[in-house]
Design an enzyme around this catalytic site. Structure first.
Site, PDB file in Angstrom:
ATOM      1  N   HIS A  58       0.936  -1.359   0.134  1.00 15.01           N
ATOM      2  CA  HIS A  58       0.018  -0.084   0.045  1.00 15.01           C
ATOM      3  C   HIS A  58       0.751   1.260   0.040  1.00 15.01           C
ATOM      4  O   HIS A  58       1.921   1.213   0.512  1.00 15.01           O
ATOM      5  CB  HIS A  58      -0.907   0.047   1.169  1.00 15.01           C
ATOM      6  CG  HIS A  58      -1.910  -0.977   1.389  1.00 15.01           C
ATOM      7  ND1 HIS A  58      -3.166  -0.844   1.891  1.00 15.01           N
ATOM      8  CD2 HIS A  58      -2.119  -2.168   0.491  1.00 15.01           C
ATOM      9  CE1 HIS A  58      -3.935  -1.884   1.999  1.00 15.01           C
ATOM     10  NE2 HIS A  58      -3.309  -2.686   0.944  1.00 15.01           N
ATOM     11  N   GLU A  60       0.753   3.863   1.840  1.00 17.41           N
ATOM     12  CA  GLU A  60       1.125   4.305   3.309  1.00 17.41           C
ATOM     13  C   GLU A  60       2.499   3.569   3.655  1.00 17.41           C
ATOM     14  O   GLU A  60       3.723   3.928   4.254  1.00 17.41           O
ATOM     15  CB  GLU A  60       0.217   4.197   4.218  1.00 17.41           C
ATOM     16  CG  GLU A  60      -1.051   5.122   3.707  1.00 17.41           C
ATOM     17  CD  GLU A  60      -2.184   4.159   3.054  1.00 17.41           C
ATOM     18  OE1 GLU A  60      -3.187   4.543   3.449  1.00 17.41           O
ATOM     19  OE2 GLU A  60      -1.835   3.248   2.109  1.00 17.41           O
ATOM     20  N   CYS A  88      -6.394   1.914   5.413  1.00 13.84           N
ATOM     21  CA  CYS A  88      -6.950   0.798   5.864  1.00 13.84           C
ATOM     22  C   CYS A  88      -6.338   0.444   7.491  1.00 13.84           C
ATOM     23  O   CYS A  88      -5.341   1.213   8.001  1.00 13.84           O
ATOM     24  CB  CYS A  88      -6.868  -0.379   5.137  1.00 13.84           C
ATOM     25  SG  CYS A  88      -5.108  -1.018   5.123  1.00 13.84           S
ATOM     26  N   CYS A  91      -2.574  -0.282   7.260  1.00 14.31           N
ATOM     27  CA  CYS A  91      -1.870   0.920   7.207  1.00 14.31           C
ATOM     28  C   CYS A  91      -1.906   1.886   8.506  1.00 14.31           C
ATOM     29  O   CYS A  91      -0.843   2.612   8.969  1.00 14.31           O
ATOM     30  CB  CYS A  91      -2.299   1.820   6.173  1.00 14.31           C
ATOM     31  SG  CYS A  91      -1.762   0.846   4.467  1.00 14.31           S
TER      32      CYS A  91
END
Length: 154
Positions: A58, A60, A88, A91
């Site tokens: 991801h 992040e 999410c 993260c």
């Protein structure tokens, strides 16, 4: 939660939007992240799950790893994370563990958001760190990138 933003916040969020657009080049969900430190970009990344074949790639997490290398440690005090979509749970957990003091995000994620939409990992009082959270900066532009991406796949 806050919707009070500072003059440089929009600048950094626009850079995060640029990272989201880059994710489109390799057919990833267009989410971008920038981590600023002392008014400068310490890290920038877009989603790379498809290109890496990695469910944890991801934006992040990639940006947190890059910022840790750039700043020389895992504690990212003095930073601000800008991300185009509400983080999410994975993260958000990493943000807490990295001690990021402030997170600014664009669009809410009603299906997986962990900054208040589905869960509130970033605001959980039992955790040892709770960043300040600003939501909704350039939310329309962030959401539109996602709408266009998913419209092409349906």
């Amino acid at each position: 939660m806050s919707d009070v933003f500072f003059p440089r916040d929009e600048y950094f969020m626009r850079l995060a939007l640029r990272e989201a657009e880059r994710a489109l080049e390799h057919h990833d969900v267009p989410i971008g992240c920038v981590i600023a430190h002392d008014g400068e970009v310490a890290a920038a990344a877009g989603n790379e799950r498809e290109v890496r074949g990695d469910p944890t790639a991801h934006a992040e997490l990639l940006a947190l790893r890059e910022a840790s290398r750039a700043l020389g440690g895992w504690r990212l005090s003095g930073t601000v994370m800008y991300v185009t979509l509400e983080p999410c749970a994975m993260c958000a957990g990493a943000i807490v563990l990295a001690r990021v003091p402030r997170v600014v995000y664009g669009a809410r994620d009603p299906k997986a958001g962990a900054a208040g939409s589905v869960l509130d990992v970033l605001g959980e009082p039992q955790l040892n760190h709770r960043p300040e959270v600003g939501e909704g900066l350039l939310a329309g532009e962030s959401a539109e990138l996602l709408r266009q991406f998913f419209a092409l796949r349906r």
